[in-house]
Design an enzyme around this catalytic site. Structure first.
Site, PDB file in Angstrom:
ATOM      1  N   MET A   1     -23.467  -2.858-101.696  1.00  0.00           N
ATOM      2  CA  MET A   1     -24.621  -2.391-100.938  1.00  0.00           C
ATOM      3  C   MET A   1     -25.860  -3.162-101.349  1.00  0.00           C
ATOM      4  O   MET A   1     -26.727  -3.461-100.515  1.00  0.00           O
ATOM      5  CB  MET A   1     -24.826  -0.891-101.163  1.00  0.00           C
ATOM      6  CG  MET A   1     -25.879  -0.281-100.250  1.00  0.00           C
ATOM      7  SD  MET A   1     -25.385  -0.389 -98.523  1.00  0.00           S
ATOM      8  CE  MET A   1     -26.726   0.495 -97.738  1.00  0.00           C
TER       9      MET A   1
ATOM     10  N   ASP B   1     -23.938  -2.124 -92.812  1.00  0.00           N
ATOM     11  CA  ASP B   1     -25.046  -1.822 -93.729  1.00  0.00           C
ATOM     12  C   ASP B   1     -26.158  -2.850 -93.519  1.00  0.00           C
ATOM     13  O   ASP B   1     -27.334  -2.506 -93.438  1.00  0.00           O
ATOM     14  CB  ASP B   1     -24.590  -1.878 -95.189  1.00  0.00           C
ATOM     15  CG  ASP B   1     -23.687  -0.731 -95.580  1.00  0.00           C
ATOM     16  OD1 ASP B   1     -23.827   0.354 -94.998  1.00  0.00           O
ATOM     17  OD2 ASP B   1     -22.856  -0.921 -96.477  1.00  0.00           O
TER      18      ASP B   1
ATOM     19  N   LYS C   1     -16.132  -2.458-101.508  1.00  0.00           N
ATOM     20  CA  LYS C   1     -16.717  -3.326-100.482  1.00  0.00           C
ATOM     21  C   LYS C   1     -16.464  -4.814-100.713  1.00  0.00           C
ATOM     22  O   LYS C   1     -16.469  -5.594 -99.762  1.00  0.00           O
ATOM     23  CB  LYS C   1     -18.223  -3.061-100.383  1.00  0.00           C
ATOM     24  CG  LYS C   1     -18.546  -1.686 -99.839  1.00  0.00           C
ATOM     25  CD  LYS C   1     -20.037  -1.499 -99.658  1.00  0.00           C
ATOM     26  CE  LYS C   1     -20.338  -0.150 -99.035  1.00  0.00           C
ATOM     27  NZ  LYS C   1     -21.765   0.002 -98.712  1.00  0.00           N
TER      28      LYS C   1
ATOM     29  N   GLY D   1     -29.672  -2.621-108.767  1.00  0.00           N
ATOM     30  CA  GLY D   1     -28.261  -2.629-108.415  1.00  0.00           C
ATOM     31  C   GLY D   1     -27.847  -3.971-107.858  1.00  0.00           C
ATOM     32  O   GLY D   1     -28.662  -4.697-107.274  1.00  0.00           O
TER      33      GLY D   1
END
Length: 277
Positions: free
Chosen positions: A137, A110, A74, A133
């Site tokens: 994302m 997203d 990404k 994380g």
């Protein structure tokens, strides 16, 4: 229920695709189901890849209309593209490429999906967020929460550089992955922990004790839709937001970008149900 096997593929059929290190069938079944339902001359195929530069060159050369981008590409894909939509530029992460006569424009659906889910689940911006994380994302989720008014949060990430950068972007704190910082009102997992087929598919992203203290538990992992984290949260009676909700909403926005057509709510529900089986 529409049968996606009825696709009439011919030399004029428009190709859309997805690329990931570990592809699932959800996008393929979701998009193809809607192509049939709406009578569109499109076909969708998922690919497991390692060479993202080769993928982008292929998208240009073959005239692929749309390409969904998943972990771990990404961010790496950005220098290979021609233009970033505001949704991608704002967070430095891409999950959708739209090809218009060789011009590749990047989007991040997203981010859009998370915005919609914050509203749908009436998540309280006064909540303290603990987000585990710091990848692509993670950027999308943290940025959507920040822009929705969540001012108290911590990024839990082993990668100190990426973790601190994301935390600073949101005005939050950073901590390494240690159990003593997992307490929060809104727990969010944006790592592969709990993902089917991975080395950590049975691993909880947060401890049972942290889950017990949480107001809401949010896992972006969509395969399986009932991850260990979601199963434990449901067992403890915690409200949840699932990765299936994220993937369905972001896939819908991709579908609209690729085709210019917005399905009805009933058509979307049917496509999600078909994609899950």
């Amino acid at each position: 229920m529409t049968d996606a096997s009825k696709l009439d593929i011919n030399r004029g059929t428009t190709l859309c695709m997805s690329v990931s290190a570990r592809p699932s069938n959800f996008g393929t079944r979701f998009h193809n189901h809607l192509y049939v339902a709406l009578g569109l001359d499109f076909v969708y195929k998922a690919f497991g890849v390692q060479d993202i530069a080769g993928v982008v060159a292929g998208v240009r050369a073959l005239g692929v209309r749309g390409c969904a981008v998943s972990m771990p590409f990404k961010e790496a894909v950005i220098p290979l593209l021609d233009e970033l939509d505001a949704s991608a530029a704002a967070i430095g992460s891409v999950n959708t490429i739209v090809n218009t006569e060789g011009h590749l424009k990047a989007f991040n659906t997203d981010y859009t999906a998370i915005q919609l889910l914050i509203e749908r689940h009436a998540l309280n911006p006064d909540a303290r967020v603990v987000l585990r994380g710091s990848g692509g994302m993670g950027k999308a989720v943290a940025s959507a929460l920040r822009d929705a008014g969540f001012t108290r949060g911590v990024i839990v990430a082993r990668n100190e550089g990426a973790g601190r950068e994301l935390a600073e972007r949101c005005g939050w704190d950073w901590h390494p992955t240690t159990p003593d910082v997992q307490g929060g009102d809104l727990l969010v997992n944006v790592t592969p922990l709990g993902m089917a087929g991975g080395p950590d598919e049975h691993t909880l992203a947060f401890t049972p004790e942290a889950i017990a203290r949480a107001g809401t538990v949010f896992d972006v992992v969509a395969l399986p839709s009932e991850t260990p984290l979601i199963v434990e949260a449901r067992r403890q009676g915690r409200p949840v937001v699932t990765g299936l909700e994220v993937v369905a909403l972001q896939a819908l926005e991709q579908f609209v970008l690729y085709t210019g057509v917005r399905p009805t709510d009933e058509q979307v529900r049917s496509a999600v149900e078909f994609a899950r089986t």
